[in-house]
Motif scaffolding. Structure first.
Motif, PDB file in Angstrom:
ATOM      1  N   SER A  81      34.789  35.325  -1.963  1.00  0.00           N
ATOM      2  CA  SER A  81      33.588  35.908  -1.321  1.00  0.00           C
ATOM      3  C   SER A  81      33.224  35.115   0.106  1.00  0.00           C
ATOM      4  O   SER A  81      32.218  35.438   0.842  1.00  0.00           O
ATOM      5  CB  SER A  81      32.129  35.692  -2.208  1.00  0.00           C
ATOM      6  N   ILE A  82      34.040  34.285   0.335  1.00  0.00           N
ATOM      7  CA  ILE A  82      33.838  33.176   1.537  1.00  0.00           C
ATOM      8  C   ILE A  82      34.972  33.438   2.492  1.00  0.00           C
ATOM      9  O   ILE A  82      36.163  33.058   1.993  1.00  0.00           O
ATOM     10  CB  ILE A  82      33.587  31.859   1.208  1.00  0.00           C
ATOM     11  N   GLY A  83      34.801  33.843   3.841  1.00  0.00           N
ATOM     12  CA  GLY A  83      35.901  33.902   4.892  1.00  0.00           C
ATOM     13  C   GLY A  83      35.683  32.309   5.528  1.00  0.00           C
ATOM     14  O   GLY A  83      34.461  32.123   5.713  1.00  0.00           O
ATOM     15  N   ARG A  84      36.641  31.978   5.831  1.00  0.00           N
ATOM     16  CA  ARG A  84      36.617  30.689   6.787  1.00  0.00           C
ATOM     17  C   ARG A  84      37.614  30.636   7.712  1.00  0.00           C
ATOM     18  O   ARG A  84      38.849  30.930   7.589  1.00  0.00           O
ATOM     19  CB  ARG A  84      37.161  29.555   5.692  1.00  0.00           C
ATOM     20  N   LEU A  85      37.273  30.112   9.000  1.00  0.00           N
ATOM     21  CA  LEU A  85      38.109  29.718  10.138  1.00  0.00           C
ATOM     22  C   LEU A  85      37.744  28.248  10.442  1.00  0.00           C
ATOM     23  O   LEU A  85      36.774  27.711  10.405  1.00  0.00           O
ATOM     24  CB  LEU A  85      37.996  30.523  11.372  1.00  0.00           C
ATOM     25  N   PHE A  86      38.907  27.793  10.875  1.00  0.00           N
ATOM     26  CA  PHE A  86      39.261  26.242  11.415  1.00  0.00           C
ATOM     27  C   PHE A  86      39.284  26.038  12.761  1.00  0.00           C
ATOM     28  O   PHE A  86      39.708  27.153  13.309  1.00  0.00           O
ATOM     29  CB  PHE A  86      40.294  25.545  10.622  1.00  0.00           C
ATOM     30  N   ASP A  88      41.757  24.610  14.026  1.00  0.00           N
ATOM     31  CA  ASP A  88      43.205  24.866  14.350  1.00  0.00           C
ATOM     32  C   ASP A  88      43.844  26.285  14.113  1.00  0.00           C
ATOM     33  O   ASP A  88      43.665  26.647  13.089  1.00  0.00           O
ATOM     34  CB  ASP A  88      44.208  23.909  13.090  1.00  0.00           C
ATOM     35  N   PRO A  89      44.084  26.766  15.217  1.00  0.00           N
ATOM     36  CA  PRO A  89      44.569  28.298  15.052  1.00  0.00           C
ATOM     37  C   PRO A  89      46.072  28.480  14.268  1.00  0.00           C
ATOM     38  O   PRO A  89      46.123  29.705  13.720  1.00  0.00           O
ATOM     39  CB  PRO A  89      45.015  28.711  16.575  1.00  0.00           C
ATOM     40  N   MET A  90      46.579  27.443  14.059  1.00  0.00           N
ATOM     41  CA  MET A  90      47.865  27.505  12.857  1.00  0.00           C
ATOM     42  C   MET A  90      47.487  27.722  11.680  1.00  0.00           C
ATOM     43  O   MET A  90      48.254  28.046  10.674  1.00  0.00           O
ATOM     44  CB  MET A  90      48.707  26.188  13.162  1.00  0.00           C
ATOM     45  N   ARG A  91      46.046  27.150  11.132  1.00  0.00           N
ATOM     46  CA  ARG A  91      45.727  27.446   9.859  1.00  0.00           C
ATOM     47  C   ARG A  91      45.189  28.969   9.805  1.00  0.00           C
ATOM     48  O   ARG A  91      44.534  29.527  10.542  1.00  0.00           O
ATOM     49  CB  ARG A  91      44.425  26.681   9.593  1.00  0.00           C
ATOM     50  N   GLY A  92      45.410  29.576   8.411  1.00  0.00           N
ATOM     51  CA  GLY A  92      44.638  30.992   8.237  1.00  0.00           C
ATOM     52  C   GLY A  92      45.550  32.089   8.412  1.00  0.00           C
ATOM     53  O   GLY A  92      45.343  33.260   8.098  1.00  0.00           O
ATOM     54  N   SER A  93      46.897  31.869   9.033  1.00  0.00           N
ATOM     55  CA  SER A  93      47.741  32.839   8.805  1.00  0.00           C
ATOM     56  C   SER A  93      49.264  32.317   8.523  1.00  0.00           C
ATOM     57  O   SER A  93      49.354  31.053   9.246  1.00  0.00           O
ATOM     58  CB  SER A  93      47.890  33.812  10.331  1.00  0.00           C
ATOM     59  N   ALA A 153      42.123  35.235  16.826  1.00  0.00           N
ATOM     60  CA  ALA A 153      41.426  36.396  16.846  1.00  0.00           C
ATOM     61  C   ALA A 153      42.028  37.158  15.630  1.00  0.00           C
ATOM     62  O   ALA A 153      41.142  37.861  14.638  1.00  0.00           O
ATOM     63  CB  ALA A 153      42.030  37.056  17.934  1.00  0.00           C
ATOM     64  N   LEU A 154      43.122  37.048  15.339  1.00  0.00           N
ATOM     65  CA  LEU A 154      44.068  37.718  14.020  1.00  0.00           C
ATOM     66  C   LEU A 154      43.425  37.015  12.924  1.00  0.00           C
ATOM     67  O   LEU A 154      43.093  38.011  11.886  1.00  0.00           O
ATOM     68  CB  LEU A 154      45.444  37.475  14.332  1.00  0.00           C
ATOM     69  N   THR A 155      43.123  35.755  12.709  1.00  0.00           N
ATOM     70  CA  THR A 155      42.652  35.222  11.587  1.00  0.00           C
ATOM     71  C   THR A 155      41.230  35.655  11.243  1.00  0.00           C
ATOM     72  O   THR A 155      40.908  35.932  10.184  1.00  0.00           O
ATOM     73  CB  THR A 155      42.715  33.563  11.522  1.00  0.00           C
ATOM     74  N   LEU A 156      40.396  35.963  12.514  1.00  0.00           N
ATOM     75  CA  LEU A 156      39.122  36.357  12.115  1.00  0.00           C
ATOM     76  C   LEU A 156      39.091  37.771  11.691  1.00  0.00           C
ATOM     77  O   LEU A 156      38.309  38.212  10.882  1.00  0.00           O
ATOM     78  CB  LEU A 156      38.470  36.533  13.693  1.00  0.00           C
TER      79      LEU A 156
END
Ligand SMILES: Nc1ncnc2c1ncn2[C@@H]1O[C@H](COP(=O)(O)OP(=O)(O)O)[C@@H](O)[C@H]1O
Ligand SMILES: [Mg+2]
Length: 262
Positions: A81-86, A88-93, A153-156
């Motif tokens: 239920s929770i989306g997260r961005l940090f 560091d652009p290397m995290r998340g994809s 942007a992709l991670t978002l």
């Protein structure tokens, strides 16, 4: 939507390194709120997000998300239920996987092991085009080839593909050059608005803190020292925020990074 009641967290308790990062924090976030969060380094902003996301268990208090007590729920369950961005652009994809494979995972339509349907590809293309970065024409390329801004942007896009109940953005534009940061912030605003997401965004940029969202928290010593919305917030300038900081914290904001950001 999100309620914290008397949440505290001390790291390394009982040692010389004991650090109380959250101190009896209580707050209520309404559905559809877009709250920006500011505060000096070490104020407890990321710890607040970690507590909500379940990165560790808190020492006391309760956390309610969408009517459900999640205080003891493990992180991987909350992640649904929770989306997260940090920062560091290397995290998340996943860098070794293609854009469309990453999108497929985000959509919950299987991994790179299964083939991606034509219908999904068309949908991914459509969504990627919304980013305005030409990624829709690079769907077979590995994500590792993208620039930091494209990747963020992709991670978002991935974090909001299936709209989460709550979106947590922890200085997600801080590592980008100013122009790219501006672009990702605009995308953030667009995605949050269009999906009517409930979003909390930590930022070191005082101007962005006022420009985006409908409410702002200023944190210090593991608590909220200033909470502003509505007409009072609309009238605020960066200089007012700096003054508020001085009043609440008793010293000038000594974080150069915050002061220098435009
Ligand atoms: N995992 C951890 N272990 C020990 N101390 C931590 C940990 N995470 C954060 N802290 C400490 O808690 C305080 C708040 O940190 P943090 O929430 O990261 O601040 P902010 O995000 O506002 O800069 C800091 O003093 C930090 O050093
Ligand atoms: Mg932080």
């Amino acid at each position: 939507m999100l309620t914290l009641s008397h949440v505290s967290k001390t790291f390394n308790p009982g040692t010389v390194n004991a650090k109380t990062a959250l101190s009896d924090l209580s707050l209520h976030v309404n559905k559809g709120d877009f709250i920006t969060i500011i505060g000096a380094n070490g104020a407890g902003k990321s710890t607040f997000f970690n507590a909500v996301a379940g990165s560790f268990m808190t020492d006391s208090g309760n956390i309610i998300l969408d009517g459900k007590d999640i205080t003891l729920m493990p992180e991987h369950k909350r992640a649904k239920s929770i989306g997260r961005l940090f920062q560091d652009p290397m995290r998340g994809s996943a860098p070794g996987m293609s854009i469309e494979e990453n999108m497929s995972l985000a959509a919950g339509h299987g991994s790179w092991l299964s083939s991606i349907s034509r219908k999904d590809k068309a949908l991914f293309r459509e969504r990627l085009a919304l980013l305005g970065m030409g990624l829709e024409d690079r769907m077979k390329q590995p994500v590792g080839l993208l620039s930091g801004g494209q990747r963020q942007a992709l991670t978002l896009m991935m974090a909001t593909f299936n709209p989460p109940k709550l979106l947590l953005l922890d200085e997600h534009t801080a590592a980008l050059d100013p122009g790219t940061a501006e672009k990702v912030l605009e995308l953030t605003k667009k995605i949050v608005d269009e999906n009517n997401l409930t979003c909390l965004m930590i930022t070191h940029n005082m101007q962005s803190a006022l420009d985006l969202g409908n409410r702002t928290f200023m944190m210090n010593n593991g608590n909220i020292v200033y909470d502003v919305e509505g007409d009072e917030r609309k009238k605020l300038h960066v200089s007012d925020l700096l003054q508020k900081f001085k009043e609440s914290v008793g010293k000038e904001l000594d974080n150069d990074r915050m002061l220098l950001s435009e």
